[in-house]
Design a protein around this motif. Sequence first.
Motif, PDB file in Angstrom:
ATOM      1  N   ILE A  97      -5.801  76.498 -19.213  1.00  0.00           N
ATOM      2  CA  ILE A  97      -6.423  75.717 -20.277  1.00  0.00           C
ATOM      3  C   ILE A  97      -7.906  75.532 -19.991  1.00  0.00           C
ATOM      4  O   ILE A  97      -8.364  75.702 -18.854  1.00  0.00           O
ATOM      5  N   GLU A  98      -8.643  75.194 -21.040  1.00  0.00           N
ATOM      6  CA  GLU A  98     -10.103  75.104 -20.957  1.00  0.00           C
ATOM      7  C   GLU A  98     -10.576  73.706 -20.574  1.00  0.00           C
ATOM      8  O   GLU A  98     -11.763  73.413 -20.638  1.00  0.00           O
ATOM      9  N   VAL A  99      -9.617  72.851 -20.219  1.00  0.00           N
ATOM     10  CA  VAL A  99      -9.930  71.445 -19.987  1.00  0.00           C
ATOM     11  C   VAL A  99      -9.386  71.051 -18.616  1.00  0.00           C
ATOM     12  O   VAL A  99      -8.303  71.502 -18.238  1.00  0.00           O
ATOM     13  N   ASN A 100     -10.157  70.224 -17.844  1.00  0.00           N
ATOM     14  CA  ASN A 100      -9.614  69.743 -16.572  1.00  0.00           C
ATOM     15  C   ASN A 100      -9.701  68.218 -16.483  1.00  0.00           C
ATOM     16  O   ASN A 100     -10.118  67.556 -17.446  1.00  0.00           O
ATOM     17  N   GLY A 101      -9.315  67.688 -15.346  1.00  0.00           N
ATOM     18  CA  GLY A 101      -9.268  66.236 -15.176  1.00  0.00           C
ATOM     19  C   GLY A 101     -10.624  65.560 -15.431  1.00  0.00           C
ATOM     20  O   GLY A 101     -10.693  64.474 -16.002  1.00  0.00           O
ATOM     21  N   LYS A 102     -11.679  66.271 -15.004  1.00  0.00           N
ATOM     22  CA  LYS A 102     -13.014  65.727 -15.195  1.00  0.00           C
ATOM     23  C   LYS A 102     -13.317  65.543 -16.687  1.00  0.00           C
ATOM     24  O   LYS A 102     -13.899  64.534 -17.103  1.00  0.00           O
ATOM     25  N   ASP A 103     -12.898  66.530 -17.471  1.00  0.00           N
ATOM     26  CA  ASP A 103     -13.097  66.435 -18.925  1.00  0.00           C
ATOM     27  C   ASP A 103     -12.352  65.232 -19.490  1.00  0.00           C
ATOM     28  O   ASP A 103     -12.860  64.538 -20.371  1.00  0.00           O
ATOM     29  N   LEU A 104     -11.149  65.009 -18.994  1.00  0.00           N
ATOM     30  CA  LEU A 104     -10.359  63.867 -19.487  1.00  0.00           C
ATOM     31  C   LEU A 104     -11.095  62.568 -19.179  1.00  0.00           C
ATOM     32  O   LEU A 104     -11.147  61.651 -20.002  1.00  0.00           O
ATOM     33  N   LYS A 105     -11.691  62.520 -18.003  1.00  0.00           N
ATOM     34  CA  LYS A 105     -12.435  61.324 -17.619  1.00  0.00           C
ATOM     35  C   LYS A 105     -13.644  61.132 -18.540  1.00  0.00           C
ATOM     36  O   LYS A 105     -13.929  60.033 -19.017  1.00  0.00           O
ATOM     37  N   ASN A 106     -14.327  62.253 -18.803  1.00  0.00           N
ATOM     38  CA  ASN A 106     -15.523  62.201 -19.648  1.00  0.00           C
ATOM     39  C   ASN A 106     -15.237  61.723 -21.067  1.00  0.00           C
ATOM     40  O   ASN A 106     -16.116  61.165 -21.715  1.00  0.00           O
TER      41      ASN A 106
END
Length: 443
Positions: free
Chosen positions: A382-391
Amino acid sequence: HRRERNIASQVRNRLPQRMLDLLKEAGELGTDMGWEVYAVGGFVRDILLGRPNLDLDLVVEGDGIAFARRFAAKLGGRVKAHSKFKTAVVILDDGQRVDVATARLEYYEYPAALPTVELSSIKMDLYRRDFTVNALALRINPGRYGQLVDFFGAERDIRNKTIRVLHSLSFVEDPTRILRAIRFERRFDFQIGGQTMRLIKNALSLKLFSKLSGTRVMHELQLIMNEEDPLACLLRMQELGIMEAIHPLLSLDKERVQILTELVKVHNWYKLLYLEPPVVPWKLYLLGMTMGIKRDQIDQVTGRLHFTRREERDFFQLRDQIGEALMKLMGWKEGRSRLSRLYKILHPLPVEGILFLMARSRKEYIRRNISQYLARLQYVEIEVNGKDLKNIGIEPGPIYAIILDKLMTAKIDGRAETRHEQLNLAKKLNKELSARFEEESGD
Ligand code: CTP
């Protein structure tokens, strides 16, 4: 003095330049140190057979370890010496390995019954080997470079496509040679010679096989599984009663032959496509060889093959995982079931398990979808990681794993292909999941 055929032109035509350079350097060093040096064994056999083989084995009539040290210093590389056996492995800087052995006087005492006087040490070294085709030596010292040393009629046996032992105690000395005979016979499409076959049968009737350690049997089985056509070897073993001799539960019935046939096909397909990760052949084929053996009996086989605790646990677990996956696959219908469900069935399995499932399935669409999984699905990210979720303001916690897993599922099913879609879905999931979480903790 026996005439020695010179095969320098074949050597030149059939080996890469780098290997020719190594032979020349080794020969020159031998002469510098005052010793005869030979290339021996499978390396020489395969030159005559026209099959590429870059495993170079040298025998030095002198001090093999001293030779190896000088050789490594001269060409750039390191040495692992085994002083007990007077052998050494040279690992050159480019990764090429060269095995060096010593043809030494002690060899004269082995085997005991031999007339010892007039034998050169290279002859004794070759006489200790398994089959005539593996008992060839090639001179590489300058002046004699390319001369083929054939004391035992190996060239004739290669012409006649025969696997033949050098003496009648060969299988008694080392029963694993029975499996080696079969392996070479099938690999080169040779025939085990008549007398040699009688010696094999004799060794089997003396139950020499049951005295072999599980570790040694397993090692030979692994070598067989690494062959191009392992099934041909296994069938030959069955024919000679060797499967039963290893363990009665390993006897090849029709069903096992059938699954092994499919396993060979699937394995070849996989190798042809250069798919990752690499397959460990024995893990794959042992699944087929032990198909139908019940849970409460399988430890008899792994025990006989001397598996470690850990190997045993891994193998049992793999069999269990496969059983579970097979059940789930039965409920998976193309067009009606989600691709992500197939992904979840296959993802926990090692590649050997997945290939086994492919070989096991009779339904064409299951095979086709498993091959899709191996070629494409297994690499999906996927193109999304944990950092993105935080952001995007999602509170870090166990919810991350759940969201990322759901994003993966959505991507596989084509419901969230782009990063943008995935971020939106993450927000939506976050709302739903936090609401549900609050509801539950509020109760
Ligand atoms: N050998 C033997 N008895 C054995 C194992 C090996 O006599 N049980 C000898 C054979 O003469 C063989 C040599 O040791 O040529 C090296 O062994 P190995 O590397 O296993 O054999 P290769 O002939 O190189 O076989 P392969 O092509 O499978 O590497």
